[in-house]
Design a protein around this motif. Structure first.
Motif, mmCIF file in Angstrom:
data_model
loop_
_atom_site.group_PDB
_atom_site.id
_atom_site.type_symbol
_atom_site.label_atom_id
_atom_site.label_comp_id
_atom_site.label_asym_id
_atom_site.label_seq_id
_atom_site.Cartn_x
_atom_site.Cartn_y
_atom_site.Cartn_z
ATOM 1 N N GLU A 329 43.047 100.578 32.112
ATOM 2 C CA GLU A 329 42.548 99.262 31.712
ATOM 3 C C GLU A 329 41.028 99.273 31.568
ATOM 4 O O GLU A 329 40.471 98.637 30.668
ATOM 5 N N GLN A 330 40.357 100.009 32.431
ATOM 6 C CA GLN A 330 38.899 100.129 32.324
ATOM 7 C C GLN A 330 38.513 100.794 31.002
ATOM 8 O O GLN A 330 37.535 100.398 30.350
ATOM 9 N N ALA A 331 39.300 101.788 30.588
ATOM 10 C CA ALA A 331 39.037 102.469 29.317
ATOM 11 C C ALA A 331 39.254 101.527 28.132
ATOM 12 O O ALA A 331 38.536 101.609 27.129
ATOM 13 N N LEU A 332 40.235 100.639 28.237
ATOM 14 C CA LEU A 332 40.452 99.662 27.165
ATOM 15 C C LEU A 332 39.246 98.734 27.050
ATOM 16 O O LEU A 332 38.792 98.412 25.943
ATOM 17 N N GLN A 333 38.716 98.323 28.192
ATOM 18 C CA GLN A 333 37.551 97.435 28.184
ATOM 19 C C GLN A 333 36.327 98.128 27.581
ATOM 20 O O GLN A 333 35.476 97.484 26.964
ATOM 21 N N ALA A 334 36.267 99.459 27.735
ATOM 22 C CA ALA A 334 35.127 100.225 27.205
ATOM 23 C C ALA A 334 35.154 100.334 25.686
ATOM 24 O O ALA A 334 34.195 100.824 25.076
ATOM 25 N N LEU A 335 36.241 99.887 25.064
ATOM 26 C CA LEU A 335 36.339 99.935 23.603
ATOM 27 C C LEU A 335 35.734 98.695 22.957
ATOM 28 O O LEU A 335 35.998 98.409 21.778
ATOM 29 N N GLN A 336 34.932 97.977 23.703
ATOM 30 C CA GLN A 336 34.290 96.756 23.201
ATOM 31 C C GLN A 336 33.559 97.016 21.885
ATOM 32 O O GLN A 336 32.756 97.955 21.772
ATOM 33 N N GLY A 337 33.837 96.199 20.891
ATOM 34 C CA GLY A 337 33.169 96.317 19.600
ATOM 35 C C GLY A 337 33.685 97.426 18.716
ATOM 36 O O GLY A 337 33.270 97.548 17.557
ATOM 37 N N LYS A 338 34.603 98.257 19.226
ATOM 38 C CA LYS A 338 35.146 99.369 18.444
ATOM 39 C C LYS A 338 36.320 98.899 17.583
ATOM 40 O O LYS A 338 37.025 97.944 17.939
ATOM 41 N N LYS A 339 36.529 99.578 16.476
ATOM 42 C CA LYS A 339 37.711 99.324 15.649
ATOM 43 C C LYS A 339 38.845 100.186 16.197
ATOM 44 O O LYS A 339 38.776 101.421 16.161
ATOM 45 N N VAL A 340 39.879 99.548 16.733
ATOM 46 C CA VAL A 340 40.938 100.235 17.470
ATOM 47 C C VAL A 340 42.283 99.962 16.815
ATOM 48 O O VAL A 340 42.638 98.804 16.547
ATOM 49 N N GLN A 341 43.035 101.028 16.563
ATOM 50 C CA GLN A 341 44.369 100.866 15.972
ATOM 51 C C GLN A 341 45.431 100.840 17.064
ATOM 52 O O GLN A 341 45.415 101.658 17.993
ATOM 53 N N ILE A 342 46.349 99.893 16.943
ATOM 54 C CA ILE A 342 47.531 99.867 17.803
ATOM 55 C C ILE A 342 48.756 99.729 16.906
ATOM 56 O O ILE A 342 48.664 99.246 15.777
ATOM 57 N N ASP A 343 49.890 100.172 17.417
ATOM 58 C CA ASP A 343 51.160 99.993 16.725
ATOM 59 C C ASP A 343 51.839 98.786 17.371
ATOM 60 O O ASP A 343 52.303 98.875 18.515
ATOM 61 N N PRO A 344 51.897 97.649 16.692
ATOM 62 C CA PRO A 344 52.419 96.437 17.330
ATOM 63 C C PRO A 344 53.891 96.526 17.704
ATOM 64 O O PRO A 344 54.371 95.733 18.515
ATOM 65 N N ALA A 345 54.604 97.518 17.152
ATOM 66 C CA ALA A 345 56.026 97.669 17.466
ATOM 67 C C ALA A 345 56.250 98.364 18.803
ATOM 68 O O ALA A 345 57.340 98.261 19.374
ATOM 69 N N VAL A 346 55.227 99.065 19.322
ATOM 70 C CA VAL A 346 55.424 99.833 20.558
ATOM 71 C C VAL A 346 54.291 99.638 21.568
ATOM 72 O O VAL A 346 54.274 100.299 22.607
ATOM 73 N N THR A 347 53.364 98.755 21.286
ATOM 74 C CA THR A 347 52.228 98.536 22.186
ATOM 75 C C THR A 347 52.432 97.249 22.971
ATOM 76 O O THR A 347 52.669 96.183 22.396
ATOM 77 N N SER A 348 52.307 97.342 24.286
ATOM 78 C CA SER A 348 52.505 96.184 25.157
ATOM 79 C C SER A 348 51.523 95.063 24.828
ATOM 80 O O SER A 348 50.347 95.310 24.511
ATOM 81 N N GLN A 349 52.003 93.842 24.964
ATOM 82 C CA GLN A 349 51.135 92.680 24.777
ATOM 83 C C GLN A 349 49.969 92.732 25.766
ATOM 84 O O GLN A 349 48.859 92.310 25.436
ATOM 85 N N HIS A 350 50.197 93.282 26.952
ATOM 86 C CA HIS A 350 49.117 93.371 27.945
ATOM 87 C C HIS A 350 47.961 94.215 27.413
ATOM 88 O O HIS A 350 46.790 93.871 27.626
#
Length: 667
Positions: A329-350
């Motif tokens: 979760e800390q690593a997710l927060q470190a992506l501030q301002g970055k363009k990040v790709q997720i797959d909405p079919a397999v990525t948790s809402q959290h």
């Protein structure tokens, strides 16, 4: 095992190790499924153990493992567990709670710690979801499990519903009122799933609430720990491409799309990308964790290091940074301002919520790794060919054994299943089964994803059909094969239905199609003969298969469901039409095939693809009604059996070889 007894045993056997840590390791290793090489982890974490002490630790692990199985699957406790959940719902001030089958990684299987649906309901299928309200509860399954769910689940507690005909949205609308609150665990729902739930609840006037801790976890006092199993490199001689090369390919695609990073949640994607294999899940060589690939080809991997073999750090290299899972979760927060790709079919809402809070610029698309993973390279395809020949020899030995012992009336589903496994285990590069064997005699064969147990176990009786769907994990390939065998003399109806299924199998195996064709466009070929007789089957015709990875792999498939993914050379996919007569018998014929480019027909204007059959084992000729086959279909079956004989004869001998010659003789 009583805590005091466990503490005493650990203190005696491991006097130089921290007692609490050693107990945690033993419990976590017991939460992983059994594997032939599982003792390597204990040897690594508890070095220099005397042989007797090592054996005692193994016995303790097995006792803990039995306890975990009994805890997770206890249908008799469903009433009490449902009551506890409802009490927790009241404490949370919610009126309903959704219990999915999946875990936070959203793969096909989940470890014991995440088997909340099984713990609550007793349902053991691979697809399902439950909805629990204050005064009602239902479980939703697809067509594969409509019979199974009624056998496993207390229908007085959970109303079984077909997910297509009686969807959860309709049931919620029938049973909830405006102003009520429906709770979900955002780790267990993908963004796509949450979008659907938000629409459903908004239309009902119901509030959708994410809870910070799963409500079942709050009342599941003896919940198992996350699994601890060995993670090993997948050597390049099997993978066909280095992890470095794969990471650079993916990074180049990120750069092309001006994306800074991509989040990977699927265990098979991470295994493929990093050329690693684990054993956290049954029958599937996955190591559970999350990963983030960056545009500079570096990867942040969130996985427990104590699971790694000594060679893993060198294998991963300095471009892969290893972190504790608690740092994700800390690593997710470190992506501030970055363009990040997720797959909405397999990525948790959290995960999406954390990226949103961090003000990351989210772009949504299918994981970039999925198509390269599904498109096997030449080394992987050749390895799969070799694995299938060894596997076919094991299946032939089993079918010969069955031909001798089956008609005696003394063989049952469980003994047949065990016999088949024993023939496979001696094969080169064997690591595990690729899924729990479906060993269905008579009416049990009509349950599409049946799993034999002591209560359901049936004898293989003369005059019946026996359906066995099985596969194995080899270092060089994953196999999946279904054969239907007549025990004694089959009826005319059995022969008729079997031959219609065979016609569909042949139609798909021999199909030629232009580049750009999807599996859904081919599905009709496998069903046409059955449709002409007013018959059908309620499952897909083909699923993708990995290379020493998951036996069910996307994004390719052959099914009625629409698909936008074109079949391309290198994809491995199953060909498995079937027919099921409830209460009587089931029929399925399954081979794996790989897509390949073929010489185009004369005058062709398009690049032409077809299938190469990879699976080689006899098809029961006693079930074939020759008069229903065309000359070309007879020629296909005879040619296929000739190949079976040519490929398998070098690996068998004696009575098995003689049986194989008869079983593959021309029709």
């Amino acid at each position: 095992m009583e805590t005091a007894k466990l503490e005493q045993a650990v203190a005696t056997l491991l006097p130089h190790h921290d007692k609490d840590e050693a107990i945690k390791i033993l419990r976590a290793s017991a939460a992983a499924p059994p594997r032939a090489d599982e003792n390597l982890l204990l040897e690594q974490l508890f070095p220099r153990l005397e042989q007797d002490a090592a054996r005692e630790l193994e016995m303790i692990r097995e006792e803990l493992r039995r306890e975990i199985r009994a805890i997770v699957l206890n249908p008799g406790a469903s009433g009490e567990r449902l009551q506890k959940l409802r009490k927790e719902m009241a404490a949370e001030n919610v009126d309903g709670f959704i219990v999915p089958l999946n875990d936070e990684f959203h793969g096909e299987a989940a470890p014991a710690a995440a088997e909340r649906l099984k713990w609550l309901t007793g349902f053991t299928g691979s697809a399902g979801v439950a909805a629990v309200l204050k005064d009602a509860a239902a479980i939703f399954v697809d067509g594969r499990y409509t019979l199974q769910v009624k056998n496993e689940v207390d229908v007085a507690l959970f109303t079984p519903r077909h997910v297509s005909d009686e969807p959860m949205s309709a049931w919620l609308a029938e049973n909830m009122s405006a102003g009520e609150t429906l709770a979900v665990d955002p780790w267990l729902h993908t963004e796509n799933n949450m979008s659907s739930l938000k629409k459903v609840t908004a239309d009902m006037g119901v509030q959708l609430k994410s809870v910070s801790q799963n409500l079942i976890d709050r009342v599941w006092e003896d919940r198992p720990p996350t699994p601890l199993a060995l993670v090993q490199p997948q050597k390049e001689r099997f993978a066909g491409e280095s992890s470095s090369s794969k990471r650079n390919r993916i990074a180049a695609k990120l750069a092309e799309k001006k994306i800074d990073a991509i989040i990977h949640t699927l265990p098979d994607v991470i295994a493929w990308l990093l050329n690693i294999r684990g054993a956290d899940l049954p029958c599937t060589p996955f190591a559970l964790g999350f990963a983030i690939t960056h545009q500079d080809a570096t990867v942040d991997l969130f996985m427990e290091e104590k699971k790694f073999t000594p060679s893993m750090r060198e294998h991963l290299g300095n471009m892969v940074r290893l972190h504790s899972p608690t740092e994700f979760e800390q690593a997710l927060q470190a992506l501030q301002g970055k363009k990040v790709q997720i797959d909405p079919a397999v990525t948790s809402q959290h995960i999406v919520d954390q990226l949103t809070k961090a003000k990351a610029l989210i772009t949504r698309a299918e994981d970039i790794c999925l198509l390269p993973k599904a498109t096997k390279n030449a080394v992987e395809v050749e390895g799969t060919r070799r694995a299938h020949i060894r596997d076919g020899a094991a299946v032939a030995k089993f079918l010969h054994w069955l031909s001798v012992n089956g008609p005696t009336g003394k063989v049952d589903e469980l003994s047949a299943e065990a016999g088949l496994r024993s023939f496979r285990e001696s094969g080169e590069n064997f690591r595990d089964l690729s899924f729990n064997t479906i060993s269905g005699a008579g009416p049990n064969g009509a349950i599409v994803h049946y799993r034999a147990n002591e209560a359901s176990n049936r004898l293989l009786e003369p005059g019946s059909l026996y359906l066995v769907d099985s596969g194995a994990q080899y270092l060089d390939g994953t196999t999946d094969i279904t054969r239907t065998i007549a025990i004694g003399e089959p009826s005319a109806e059995m022969r008729h239905r079997f031959t219609l299924v065979l016609k569909g199998h042949i139609a798909l195996a021999t199909a030629l199609f232009p580049k750009g064709t999807t599996g859904s466009q081919l599905d009709t070929l496998a069903r046409a003969a059955l449709w002409s007789a007013g018959l059908d089957y309620d499952h897909g015709t083909g699923h993708g298969v990995g290379s020493y990875l998951s036996v069910h792999e996307g994004p390719q498939r052959i099914s009625k469901a629409p698909s936008t993914v074109a079949l391309v050379p290198g994809m491995i996919i199953s060909n498995e039409p079937g027919y099921y007569k409830t209460g009587s018998y089931g029929i399925r014929i399954e081979n794996l095939v790989t897509v390949r480019e073929v010489p185009p027909p004369e005058g062709a204007e398009r690049v032409t693809y077809g299938f190469e059959t990879l699976t080689f084992a006899p098809i029961d000729k006693t079930l074939v009604e020759k008069s229903l086959l065309t000359d070309s279909e007879i020629a296909w079956l005879n040619s296929y059996h000739y190949e079976v004989r040519e490929k398998l004869e070098p690996l068998i001998e004696g009575d098995v070889a003689e049986w194989l010659r008869l079983a593959t003789a021309p029709l």
